[in-house]
Write a protein that holds these residues in place. Structure first.
Motif, PDB file in Angstrom:
ATOM      1  N   GLN A 224       0.827  -1.209   0.000  1.00  0.00           N
ATOM      2  CA  GLN A 224       0.000   0.000   0.000  1.00  0.00           C
ATOM      3  C   GLN A 224       0.858   1.254   0.000  1.00  0.00           C
ATOM      4  O   GLN A 224       0.532   2.259  -0.639  1.00  0.00           O
ATOM      5  CB  GLN A 224      -0.910  -0.007   1.242  1.00  0.00           C
ATOM      6  CG  GLN A 224      -1.983   1.072   1.234  1.00  0.00           C
ATOM      7  CD  GLN A 224      -2.987   0.877   0.106  1.00  0.00           C
ATOM      8  OE1 GLN A 224      -3.354  -0.232  -0.203  1.00  0.00           O
ATOM      9  NE2 GLN A 224      -3.414   1.960  -0.510  1.00  0.00           N
ATOM     10  N   ILE A 225       2.010   1.184   0.720  1.00  0.00           N
ATOM     11  CA  ILE A 225       2.945   2.321   0.719  1.00  0.00           C
ATOM     12  C   ILE A 225       3.472   2.564  -0.690  1.00  0.00           C
ATOM     13  O   ILE A 225       3.569   3.699  -1.170  1.00  0.00           O
ATOM     14  CB  ILE A 225       4.088   2.050   1.714  1.00  0.00           C
ATOM     15  CG1 ILE A 225       3.547   2.087   3.148  1.00  0.00           C
ATOM     16  CG2 ILE A 225       5.198   3.083   1.554  1.00  0.00           C
ATOM     17  CD1 ILE A 225       4.472   1.474   4.171  1.00  0.00           C
ATOM     18  N   LYS A 226       3.814   1.446  -1.389  1.00  0.00           N
ATOM     19  CA  LYS A 226       4.297   1.595  -2.764  1.00  0.00           C
ATOM     20  C   LYS A 226       3.208   2.210  -3.664  1.00  0.00           C
ATOM     21  O   LYS A 226       3.483   3.072  -4.500  1.00  0.00           O
ATOM     22  CB  LYS A 226       4.729   0.234  -3.313  1.00  0.00           C
ATOM     23  CG  LYS A 226       5.959  -0.330  -2.637  1.00  0.00           C
ATOM     24  CD  LYS A 226       6.335  -1.673  -3.217  1.00  0.00           C
ATOM     25  CE  LYS A 226       7.548  -2.254  -2.519  1.00  0.00           C
ATOM     26  NZ  LYS A 226       7.893  -3.579  -3.038  1.00  0.00           N
ATOM     27  N   VAL A 227       1.964   1.745  -3.465  1.00  0.00           N
ATOM     28  CA  VAL A 227       0.859   2.287  -4.285  1.00  0.00           C
ATOM     29  C   VAL A 227       0.666   3.775  -4.003  1.00  0.00           C
ATOM     30  O   VAL A 227       0.408   4.576  -4.911  1.00  0.00           O
ATOM     31  CB  VAL A 227      -0.430   1.486  -3.995  1.00  0.00           C
ATOM     32  CG1 VAL A 227      -1.637   2.163  -4.622  1.00  0.00           C
ATOM     33  CG2 VAL A 227      -0.297   0.068  -4.554  1.00  0.00           C
ATOM     34  N   ASP A 228       0.824   4.154  -2.694  1.00  0.00           N
ATOM     35  CA  ASP A 228       0.692   5.581  -2.355  1.00  0.00           C
ATOM     36  C   ASP A 228       1.759   6.415  -3.035  1.00  0.00           C
ATOM     37  O   ASP A 228       1.499   7.524  -3.525  1.00  0.00           O
ATOM     38  CB  ASP A 228       0.780   5.757  -0.834  1.00  0.00           C
ATOM     39  CG  ASP A 228      -0.422   5.144  -0.125  1.00  0.00           C
ATOM     40  OD1 ASP A 228      -1.486   5.023  -0.780  1.00  0.00           O
ATOM     41  OD2 ASP A 228      -0.295   4.788   1.055  1.00  0.00           O
ATOM     42  N   SER A 229       3.014   5.868  -3.064  1.00  0.00           N
ATOM     43  CA  SER A 229       4.082   6.613  -3.746  1.00  0.00           C
ATOM     44  C   SER A 229       3.777   6.768  -5.231  1.00  0.00           C
ATOM     45  O   SER A 229       4.004   7.829  -5.829  1.00  0.00           O
ATOM     46  CB  SER A 229       5.411   5.884  -3.547  1.00  0.00           C
ATOM     47  OG  SER A 229       5.370   4.627  -4.166  1.00  0.00           O
ATOM     48  N   VAL A 230       3.236   5.688  -5.845  1.00  0.00           N
ATOM     49  CA  VAL A 230       2.870   5.783  -7.273  1.00  0.00           C
ATOM     50  C   VAL A 230       1.764   6.820  -7.479  1.00  0.00           C
ATOM     51  O   VAL A 230       1.788   7.594  -8.450  1.00  0.00           O
ATOM     52  CB  VAL A 230       2.429   4.392  -7.784  1.00  0.00           C
ATOM     53  CG1 VAL A 230       1.848   4.504  -9.173  1.00  0.00           C
ATOM     54  CG2 VAL A 230       3.616   3.441  -7.796  1.00  0.00           C
ATOM     55  N   GLU A 231       0.792   6.846  -6.549  1.00  0.00           N
ATOM     56  CA  GLU A 231      -0.278   7.838  -6.675  1.00  0.00           C
ATOM     57  C   GLU A 231       0.256   9.263  -6.529  1.00  0.00           C
ATOM     58  O   GLU A 231      -0.199  10.192  -7.193  1.00  0.00           O
ATOM     59  CB  GLU A 231      -1.336   7.570  -5.617  1.00  0.00           C
ATOM     60  CG  GLU A 231      -2.183   6.325  -5.930  1.00  0.00           C
ATOM     61  CD  GLU A 231      -3.199   6.042  -4.844  1.00  0.00           C
ATOM     62  OE1 GLU A 231      -3.138   6.729  -3.797  1.00  0.00           O
ATOM     63  OE2 GLU A 231      -4.037   5.138  -5.045  1.00  0.00           O
ATOM     64  N   ARG A 232       1.267   9.413  -5.635  1.00  0.00           N
ATOM     65  CA  ARG A 232       1.868  10.741  -5.491  1.00  0.00           C
ATOM     66  C   ARG A 232       2.534  11.200  -6.783  1.00  0.00           C
ATOM     67  O   ARG A 232       2.389  12.350  -7.212  1.00  0.00           O
ATOM     68  CB  ARG A 232       2.884  10.728  -4.352  1.00  0.00           C
ATOM     69  CG  ARG A 232       2.250  10.672  -2.971  1.00  0.00           C
ATOM     70  CD  ARG A 232       3.300  10.456  -1.920  1.00  0.00           C
ATOM     71  NE  ARG A 232       2.695  10.163  -0.625  1.00  0.00           N
ATOM     72  CZ  ARG A 232       3.372   9.699   0.409  1.00  0.00           C
ATOM     73  NH1 ARG A 232       4.668   9.473   0.303  1.00  0.00           N
ATOM     74  NH2 ARG A 232       2.762   9.477   1.555  1.00  0.00           N
ATOM     75  N   THR A 233       3.294  10.268  -7.403  1.00  0.00           N
ATOM     76  CA  THR A 233       3.925  10.613  -8.685  1.00  0.00           C
ATOM     77  C   THR A 233       2.865  10.947  -9.738  1.00  0.00           C
ATOM     78  O   THR A 233       3.041  11.860 -10.556  1.00  0.00           O
ATOM     79  CB  THR A 233       4.790   9.445  -9.168  1.00  0.00           C
ATOM     80  OG1 THR A 233       4.012   8.244  -9.190  1.00  0.00           O
ATOM     81  CG2 THR A 233       5.989   9.233  -8.253  1.00  0.00           C
ATOM     82  N   ASN A 234       1.736  10.194  -9.701  1.00  0.00           N
ATOM     83  CA  ASN A 234       0.653  10.499 -10.647  1.00  0.00           C
ATOM     84  C   ASN A 234       0.090  11.903 -10.419  1.00  0.00           C
ATOM     85  O   ASN A 234      -0.195  12.644 -11.364  1.00  0.00           O
ATOM     86  CB  ASN A 234      -0.474   9.476 -10.486  1.00  0.00           C
ATOM     87  CG  ASN A 234      -0.100   8.138 -11.096  1.00  0.00           C
ATOM     88  OD1 ASN A 234       0.714   8.100 -12.008  1.00  0.00           O
ATOM     89  ND2 ASN A 234      -0.672   7.059 -10.603  1.00  0.00           N
ATOM     90  N   LEU A 235      -0.055  12.275  -9.117  1.00  0.00           N
ATOM     91  CA  LEU A 235      -0.554  13.615  -8.813  1.00  0.00           C
ATOM     92  C   LEU A 235       0.402  14.698  -9.314  1.00  0.00           C
ATOM     93  O   LEU A 235      -0.013  15.722  -9.864  1.00  0.00           O
ATOM     94  CB  LEU A 235      -0.759  13.751  -7.302  1.00  0.00           C
ATOM     95  CG  LEU A 235      -1.950  12.974  -6.701  1.00  0.00           C
ATOM     96  CD1 LEU A 235      -1.901  13.012  -5.189  1.00  0.00           C
ATOM     97  CD2 LEU A 235      -3.271  13.528  -7.198  1.00  0.00           C
TER      98      LEU A 235
END
Length: 626
Positions: A224-235
């Motif tokens: 989930q932490i990795k997914v959050d980092s990916v979402e941050r990059t997407n933002l």
């Protein structure tokens, strides 16, 4: 000390869970007397347990995404083995909502239950275990004898009527977690050792599943932490894209302003041409120069617009890639959950390999000892044969020399005989007798020579056989050295595996200690709150006396953290040997030293008492009664 379950323990646990789920489902369905739907909790739990049974012992198949393990593969064989199941397979494949093999397998089980043919289809699979061996390990539930019992239990489900609507259900992403509360409620309140044993077994299984869920939740948290980092990059990329769009809009506004300025300049130029016809040449030159500059500016702005559009297209492609990465991460999370189950199976297999390596090590050690003893015996035989050959060689040489001498003497005697025939006639007979004796001696010597030669040949053959045996033993010794190296490697691997097992056992032991301590603390707090400081007892003879509780007698209620050994037997406490307080003196004992129960003044019902307090209280009661 807790140990990890073996493959046979897994099979037994799954069979017990299947019995409980079928029992609860049939009892609840018969008591309700209606058609079951997909929202019915016991039916959902039955499908979860069924899925765990079909997943047990599945082989891992590798693909371009990663390792996959789905129970829909063996279920697809039913269509080939049983033509009646063709409609079932086509209806499962025609459902548009299902995208994964796990979802198709769940839909297949639900449709088979509605047809009341689930047991028949699985029986067809069990009759063709040669085909199932491609999907399952040899120790899997569907490959062992318990698989027939498992299918036999499913026959009782034909009494249930189910009406399940598969449209709109998300069968792909459901998480199969067993709810143990249903089975704990189902246990009858008879009050006996069997009930206590069943509850303890179910609780142990629940604790084991909770530990596995905790481990999986940690892994899910990391993902989930990795997914959050990916979402941050997407933002961030979205923000950059919004900034680029704003820039494009500002450039478009600048272009419109330039166009307006161009129109204004054209109008001014026309007015100046009408007013000033005399200065047309100069104004035309200035107008041409300004027009050239404006054209250049317009071309530059157009090129910038093209570049911004190209950057926008690239950003959109990156966004698509990021969304694809997000879906791949979700798939990877599901695969990691499957890998945890596979690692547990691998640990059980490694335990079996360790036992096999130990047995091989002992066999090789015995073989080495036997080979060394046989080599020593062969060396002794060779030395004795060499001594014999060394002894026989000079004797054979002496016999040959004697033969040569006798042949010479014979020739000389024959010559003398001929001379004597010529010279002396009367002495012929005596010489013939001597010749006969010499011939006999020669024949005896020939026999002895032949026997010696035969003995010599036999000894040579024995020597050759012994040499062959020595060569074989040398090759065996070389093989033994290679086997010793392999044994050393296996011992190193064994040590590494033992370290891993010890670490995991320590972790499990710590978890068990924490759980047992928390339970004991809760029980002790409840019992201490109930205890009273002083109570009065009315004896049969009519006299009343005041008996103080444990606190008034000077005994303190010991804490669990302060004591590690039993006060009476001095044995150390563990997960199997739990701590128990004596309700009279407040000390901590094991179960064997405190399995007595008496009714105390502060406790109207019989409570746990240690052996010493039990005898003391009985003596007091007997003295008071007398």
């Amino acid at each position: 000390m807790t140990l990890k379950p073996t493959a046979m323990d897994d099979v037994v646990n799954l069979m017990n869970m299947m019995k409980l789920s079928i029992k609860v489902l049939i009892q609840s369905a018969l008591s309700l007397g209606r058609i079951l739907d997909s929202d019915y909790p016991p039916l959902q739990q039955f499908f979860v347990v069924m899925e765990h049974c079909l997943k047990h012992g599945l082989k891992v198949k590798k693909s371009f995404i990663g390792q996959t393990k789905s129970f829909f593969g063996p279920l697809e064989l039913v269509e080939k083995l049983c033509p009646e199941a063709a409609d079932l397979a086509t209806s499962v494949k025609s459902l548009p909502e299902l995208k994964t093999p796990v979802g198709r397998g769940r839909a297949w089980l639900r449709l088979a239950l509605m047809q009341k043919r689930l047991a028949d289809y699985l029986k067809v699979l069990l009759n063709h275990k040669d085909l199932l061996s491609e999907f399952y390990e040899p120790e899997a539930l569907m490959m062992v004898e318990e698989g027939a019992i498992f299918v036999g239990m499913l026959v009782s489900l034909n009494v249930i009527d189910a009406n399940l609507c598969l449209k709109g259900e998300d069968l792909d992403s459901q998480v199969g977690v067993i709810d143990f509360s249903l089975y704990l409620k189902d246990v009858p309140n008879t009050g006996g050792d069997k009930q206590h044993e069943e509850i303890t077994v179910v609780l142990d299984q629940k604790h084991y599943v909770e530990e596995l869920n905790g481990h999986l939740s940690c892994m899910v948290g990391d993902l989930q932490i990795k997914v959050d980092s990916v979402e941050r990059t997407n933002l961030k990329l979205m923000e950059e894209l919004a900034a680029a769009i704003d820039r494009i809009k500002s450039l478009q506004e600048e272009q419109q302003q330039l166009q307006q300025e161009n129109t204004q300049i054209c109008e001014q130029s026309k007015r100046s041409v009408a007013v000033r016809k005399e200065d047309t040449k100069l104004e035309l030159d200035t107008y041409k120069q300004s027009r050239q500059g404006l054209d250049e500016m317009y071309n530059e702005i157009w090129h910038q617009l093209k570049e911004e559009k190209r950057i926008c297209m690239e950003l959109e492609k990156e966004l698509k890639l990021q969304t694809g990465m997000k879906t791949e991460m979700e798939i990877a999370m599901k695969l990691l959950e499957k890998d945890t189950h596979e690692k547990q199976d691998a640990l059980g297999a490694l335990r079996q390999q360790l036992d096999e390596v130990k047995a091989i090590h002992l066999q090789l050690f015995d073989k080495v000892k036997s080979a060394e003893t046989s080599v020593q015996l062969q060396n002794e035989l060779i030395s004795s044969l060499e001594v014999k050959t060394n002894y026989l060689i000079p004797t054979s040489k002496e016999m040959e020399q004697r033969l040569q001498e006798l042949e010479k003497a014979r020739q000389e005697a024959e010559e003398k005989n001929q001379k004597m025939k010529c010279e002396f006639g009367g002495k012929i007979k005596s010489s013939e007798q001597q010749l006969e004796e010499l011939g006999r001696q020669c024949s005896n010597l020939d026999r002895e020579l032949k026997s010696e030669k035969e003995q010599r040949q036999n000894l040579q053959q024995e020597l050759q056989q012994e040499n062959d045996k020595i060569c074989l033993l040398q090759t065996e010794l070389q093989q033994m050295t290679g086997l010793k190296k392999e044994l050393q490697k296996l011992e190193d691997e064994k040590k590494q595996l033992q370290k891993l097992c010890e670490e995991q056992e320590q972790a499990l032991q710590e978890m068990g200690l924490h759980l047992s301590q928390s339970k004991l603390k809760m029980e002790d707090i409840k019992e201490v709150n109930k205890a009273l400081k002083t109570t009065f007892i009315l004896y049969p003879c009519g006299q009343t006396s005041v008996i103080l509780g444990s606190e008034s007698e000077g005994h303190s209620w010991l804490k669990d953290d302060e004591v590690t050994d039993c006060k009476q037997c001095q044995k150390e406490f563990s997960i199997s040997r739990r701590k128990h307080h004596c309700r009279n003196c407040g000390d901590i004992f094991c179960n064997n030293c405190s399995n007595n129960e008496l009714s105390l003044p502060s406790y109207p019902k019989p409570v746990r008492v240690c052996d010493a307090c039990h005898t003391l209280l009985l003596q007091r009661c007997s003295s008071n009664a007398s």
